[in-house]
Write a protein that holds these residues in place. Sequence first.
Motif, PDB file in Angstrom:
ATOM      1  N   ARG A 153     -47.559 -45.663  22.695  1.00  0.00           N
ATOM      2  CA  ARG A 153     -46.239 -45.085  22.440  1.00  0.00           C
ATOM      3  C   ARG A 153     -45.613 -45.667  21.175  1.00  0.00           C
ATOM      4  O   ARG A 153     -44.923 -44.966  20.427  1.00  0.00           O
ATOM      5  CB  ARG A 153     -45.337 -45.279  23.658  1.00  0.00           C
ATOM      6  CG  ARG A 153     -45.959 -44.648  24.927  1.00  0.00           C
ATOM      7  CD  ARG A 153     -45.037 -44.702  26.121  1.00  0.00           C
ATOM      8  NE  ARG A 153     -43.961 -43.759  25.970  1.00  0.00           N
ATOM      9  CZ  ARG A 153     -44.034 -42.467  26.296  1.00  0.00           C
ATOM     10  NH1 ARG A 153     -45.127 -41.973  26.822  1.00  0.00           N
ATOM     11  NH2 ARG A 153     -43.009 -41.678  26.109  1.00  0.00           N
ATOM     12  N   LEU A 154     -45.862 -46.962  20.923  1.00  0.00           N
ATOM     13  CA  LEU A 154     -45.339 -47.595  19.701  1.00  0.00           C
ATOM     14  C   LEU A 154     -45.997 -46.997  18.451  1.00  0.00           C
ATOM     15  O   LEU A 154     -45.316 -46.580  17.514  1.00  0.00           O
ATOM     16  CB  LEU A 154     -45.595 -49.110  19.765  1.00  0.00           C
ATOM     17  CG  LEU A 154     -45.147 -49.909  18.542  1.00  0.00           C
ATOM     18  CD1 LEU A 154     -43.622 -50.015  18.498  1.00  0.00           C
ATOM     19  CD2 LEU A 154     -45.765 -51.309  18.538  1.00  0.00           C
ATOM     20  N   ALA A 155     -47.323 -46.950  18.455  1.00  0.00           N
ATOM     21  CA  ALA A 155     -48.053 -46.537  17.249  1.00  0.00           C
ATOM     22  C   ALA A 155     -47.773 -45.083  16.890  1.00  0.00           C
ATOM     23  O   ALA A 155     -47.703 -44.733  15.710  1.00  0.00           O
ATOM     24  CB  ALA A 155     -49.560 -46.740  17.437  1.00  0.00           C
ATOM     25  N   LEU A 156     -47.606 -44.237  17.901  1.00  0.00           N
ATOM     26  CA  LEU A 156     -47.469 -42.799  17.642  1.00  0.00           C
ATOM     27  C   LEU A 156     -46.030 -42.313  17.797  1.00  0.00           C
ATOM     28  O   LEU A 156     -45.780 -41.107  17.815  1.00  0.00           O
ATOM     29  CB  LEU A 156     -48.425 -42.016  18.556  1.00  0.00           C
ATOM     30  CG  LEU A 156     -49.911 -42.401  18.414  1.00  0.00           C
ATOM     31  CD1 LEU A 156     -50.777 -41.515  19.287  1.00  0.00           C
ATOM     32  CD2 LEU A 156     -50.378 -42.326  16.957  1.00  0.00           C
ATOM     33  N   ARG A 157     -45.087 -43.269  17.911  1.00  0.00           N
ATOM     34  CA  ARG A 157     -43.650 -42.914  17.990  1.00  0.00           C
ATOM     35  C   ARG A 157     -43.366 -41.938  19.129  1.00  0.00           C
ATOM     36  O   ARG A 157     -42.643 -40.944  18.954  1.00  0.00           O
ATOM     37  CB  ARG A 157     -43.156 -42.313  16.665  1.00  0.00           C
ATOM     38  CG  ARG A 157     -43.119 -43.335  15.552  1.00  0.00           C
ATOM     39  CD  ARG A 157     -42.458 -42.767  14.300  1.00  0.00           C
ATOM     40  NE  ARG A 157     -42.300 -43.811  13.304  1.00  0.00           N
ATOM     41  CZ  ARG A 157     -41.199 -44.557  13.170  1.00  0.00           C
ATOM     42  NH1 ARG A 157     -40.152 -44.349  13.945  1.00  0.00           N
ATOM     43  NH2 ARG A 157     -41.139 -45.501  12.255  1.00  0.00           N
ATOM     44  N   GLY A 173     -41.758 -42.878  21.850  1.00  0.00           N
ATOM     45  CA  GLY A 173     -40.615 -43.393  22.610  1.00  0.00           C
ATOM     46  C   GLY A 173     -41.055 -44.527  23.518  1.00  0.00           C
ATOM     47  O   GLY A 173     -42.061 -44.400  24.222  1.00  0.00           O
ATOM     48  N   MET A 174     -40.341 -45.660  23.511  1.00  0.00           N
ATOM     49  CA  MET A 174     -40.754 -46.782  24.341  1.00  0.00           C
ATOM     50  C   MET A 174     -40.468 -46.478  25.813  1.00  0.00           C
ATOM     51  O   MET A 174     -39.472 -45.834  26.141  1.00  0.00           O
ATOM     52  CB  MET A 174     -40.037 -48.050  23.890  1.00  0.00           C
ATOM     53  CG  MET A 174     -40.407 -48.478  22.462  1.00  0.00           C
ATOM     54  SD  MET A 174     -42.202 -48.566  22.150  1.00  0.00           S
ATOM     55  CE  MET A 174     -42.546 -50.209  22.813  1.00  0.00           C
ATOM     56  N   PRO A 190     -38.131 -49.908  17.872  1.00  0.00           N
ATOM     57  CA  PRO A 190     -39.266 -50.154  16.980  1.00  0.00           C
ATOM     58  C   PRO A 190     -38.896 -50.237  15.503  1.00  0.00           C
ATOM     59  O   PRO A 190     -39.543 -50.972  14.756  1.00  0.00           O
ATOM     60  CB  PRO A 190     -40.188 -48.964  17.256  1.00  0.00           C
ATOM     61  CG  PRO A 190     -39.862 -48.550  18.647  1.00  0.00           C
ATOM     62  CD  PRO A 190     -38.381 -48.792  18.809  1.00  0.00           C
ATOM     63  N   ASP A 191     -37.871 -49.505  15.065  1.00  0.00           N
ATOM     64  CA  ASP A 191     -37.574 -49.506  13.628  1.00  0.00           C
ATOM     65  C   ASP A 191     -36.796 -50.729  13.149  1.00  0.00           C
ATOM     66  O   ASP A 191     -36.651 -50.924  11.946  1.00  0.00           O
ATOM     67  CB  ASP A 191     -36.846 -48.215  13.225  1.00  0.00           C
ATOM     68  CG  ASP A 191     -37.820 -47.048  13.143  1.00  0.00           C
ATOM     69  OD1 ASP A 191     -38.900 -47.226  12.557  1.00  0.00           O
ATOM     70  OD2 ASP A 191     -37.506 -45.975  13.676  1.00  0.00           O
ATOM     71  N   SER A 192     -36.280 -51.548  14.076  1.00  0.00           N
ATOM     72  CA  SER A 192     -35.610 -52.767  13.589  1.00  0.00           C
ATOM     73  C   SER A 192     -36.037 -54.015  14.352  1.00  0.00           C
ATOM     74  O   SER A 192     -35.556 -55.102  14.055  1.00  0.00           O
ATOM     75  CB  SER A 192     -34.085 -52.595  13.651  1.00  0.00           C
ATOM     76  OG  SER A 192     -33.672 -52.335  14.973  1.00  0.00           O
ATOM     77  N   ALA A 248     -39.030 -47.722  34.910  1.00  0.00           N
ATOM     78  CA  ALA A 248     -39.691 -46.851  35.895  1.00  0.00           C
ATOM     79  C   ALA A 248     -41.012 -46.323  35.342  1.00  0.00           C
ATOM     80  O   ALA A 248     -42.013 -46.214  36.071  1.00  0.00           O
ATOM     81  CB  ALA A 248     -38.767 -45.692  36.269  1.00  0.00           C
ATOM     82  N   GLN A 249     -41.017 -46.004  34.054  1.00  0.00           N
ATOM     83  CA  GLN A 249     -42.252 -45.508  33.431  1.00  0.00           C
ATOM     84  C   GLN A 249     -43.306 -46.618  33.352  1.00  0.00           C
ATOM     85  O   GLN A 249     -44.497 -46.378  33.555  1.00  0.00           O
ATOM     86  CB  GLN A 249     -41.951 -44.958  32.029  1.00  0.00           C
ATOM     87  CG  GLN A 249     -41.129 -43.664  32.082  1.00  0.00           C
ATOM     88  CD  GLN A 249     -40.620 -43.226  30.722  1.00  0.00           C
ATOM     89  OE1 GLN A 249     -40.249 -44.054  29.882  1.00  0.00           O
ATOM     90  NE2 GLN A 249     -40.586 -41.925  30.499  1.00  0.00           N
ATOM     91  N   ILE A 250     -42.856 -47.836  33.041  1.00  0.00           N
ATOM     92  CA  ILE A 250     -43.792 -48.963  33.015  1.00  0.00           C
ATOM     93  C   ILE A 250     -44.399 -49.156  34.406  1.00  0.00           C
ATOM     94  O   ILE A 250     -45.616 -49.283  34.573  1.00  0.00           O
ATOM     95  CB  ILE A 250     -43.070 -50.254  32.561  1.00  0.00           C
ATOM     96  CG1 ILE A 250     -42.625 -50.120  31.098  1.00  0.00           C
ATOM     97  CG2 ILE A 250     -43.968 -51.479  32.746  1.00  0.00           C
ATOM     98  CD1 ILE A 250     -41.670 -51.221  30.638  1.00  0.00           C
ATOM     99  N   ARG A 251     -43.528 -49.137  35.429  1.00  0.00           N
ATOM    100  CA  ARG A 251     -44.006 -49.354  36.800  1.00  0.00           C
ATOM    101  C   ARG A 251     -45.011 -48.271  37.222  1.00  0.00           C
ATOM    102  O   ARG A 251     -46.038 -48.580  37.840  1.00  0.00           O
ATOM    103  CB  ARG A 251     -42.825 -49.386  37.778  1.00  0.00           C
ATOM    104  CG  ARG A 251     -43.213 -49.684  39.228  1.00  0.00           C
ATOM    105  CD  ARG A 251     -42.002 -49.829  40.143  1.00  0.00           C
ATOM    106  NE  ARG A 251     -41.226 -51.022  39.873  1.00  0.00           N
ATOM    107  CZ  ARG A 251     -41.516 -52.246  40.351  1.00  0.00           C
ATOM    108  NH1 ARG A 251     -42.581 -52.424  41.126  1.00  0.00           N
ATOM    109  NH2 ARG A 251     -40.752 -53.278  40.051  1.00  0.00           N
TER     110      ARG A 251
END
Lengths: 195, 195
Positions: A167-171, A173-174, A100-102, A178-181
């Motif tokens: 997760r992006l907005a509040l940092r 961790g992306m 996210p930072d770059s 497995a977490q997406i699934r």
Amino acid sequence: MPARAPDPQRRSERARVAVLEAALALCRERGFAALTIEAIAERAEVSKKTIYRWWPSKGAVLLDAVSLLAGRVADFPDTGDLEDDLTAQISVIVDLLTPPDSSPVAALVTEGQRDATLGAQIRDDVVQPTIVNFDARMRSAQAAGQIPADVDLDVAVDLFYGPVYHRLALRLGMPDQAQIRARVRHVIAGLNAVG
Amino acid sequence: MPARAPDPQRRSERARVAVLEAALALCRERGFAALTIEAIAERAEVSKKTIYRWWPSKGAVLLDAVSLLAGRVADFPDTGDLEDDLTAQISVIVDLLTPPDSSPVAALVTEGQRDATLGAQIRDDVVQPTIVNFDARMRSAQAAGQIPADVDLDVAVDLFYGPVYHRLALRLGMPDQAQIRARVRHVIAGLNAVG
């Protein structure tokens, strides 16, 4: 036969692509805050005037640059397996936003929250076309009987994509694949349980 | 009896609150981009030096200012009705983020995406304590048999709060109470269907 005059349209397209690639590279190296039109011009070997003729701001340059990448986002796989397809499509988005930072795409999302004009353009040019394709993929799943015919697609899009932006907005961790699934599986189950 | 000397601690606390209230008011009036330490100092009737003695940046002032509001966020109602309680708690967050272009809380979230140090501080000081209370509310729901005992609470928090940040980040319009409730209902159903 006289030498052909240089083709101004081709030259101008080359300059445009050079500017967009310079903006992406510099954003990755230095972050959006340190990005300047001057540095983009220098890297792309064009004048600042050329850049300002085509784009009003560095945010606008980055939006066009990200559109170079965005074809991958708008395309929805349709293998017939809804969980696989959404996991794959959301993983492409997570990759574009990581780290996210770059990530130039993450920088553009953030800039779109600050700048109402740019934000509306991102929504209309990038987000809404993706949602149109998402809706088509959902209708295909409905036709296959994998989710109910009366599912509210506005609810569905928020639930499938929400975890990424939370997760992006509040940092926080992306998410990994497995977490997406796991999240996709819960949403499909929820759509089927409520209808 | 001699007149009491002014209490420096009380005076300093008054100045601190004046600075925080000025920052919130100016952010609402002008937006975060136009907010300056100078304007905050003028509105709060303190010197810029005073502000810089306590805070390194306007983002840091806003974080403390938002913490004045954040008690409401961290508290989770527990009436026994999980759908009602989460709808109410998420509605409080949506209210704080609305309207996104002048809400100081929305400005702080955006600034935390740009500034890694501030973002980590927001996560540690505001977000994580809220998630601790969220987890406690989930465990109460598990004890009441409203969601399975083996629910992954990291999945749950992403699904419940994700829609808010999806709509905020991509300018899709903040959800109203009925829309929040519809999403909450689907998530609860999904948690029960997958476990």
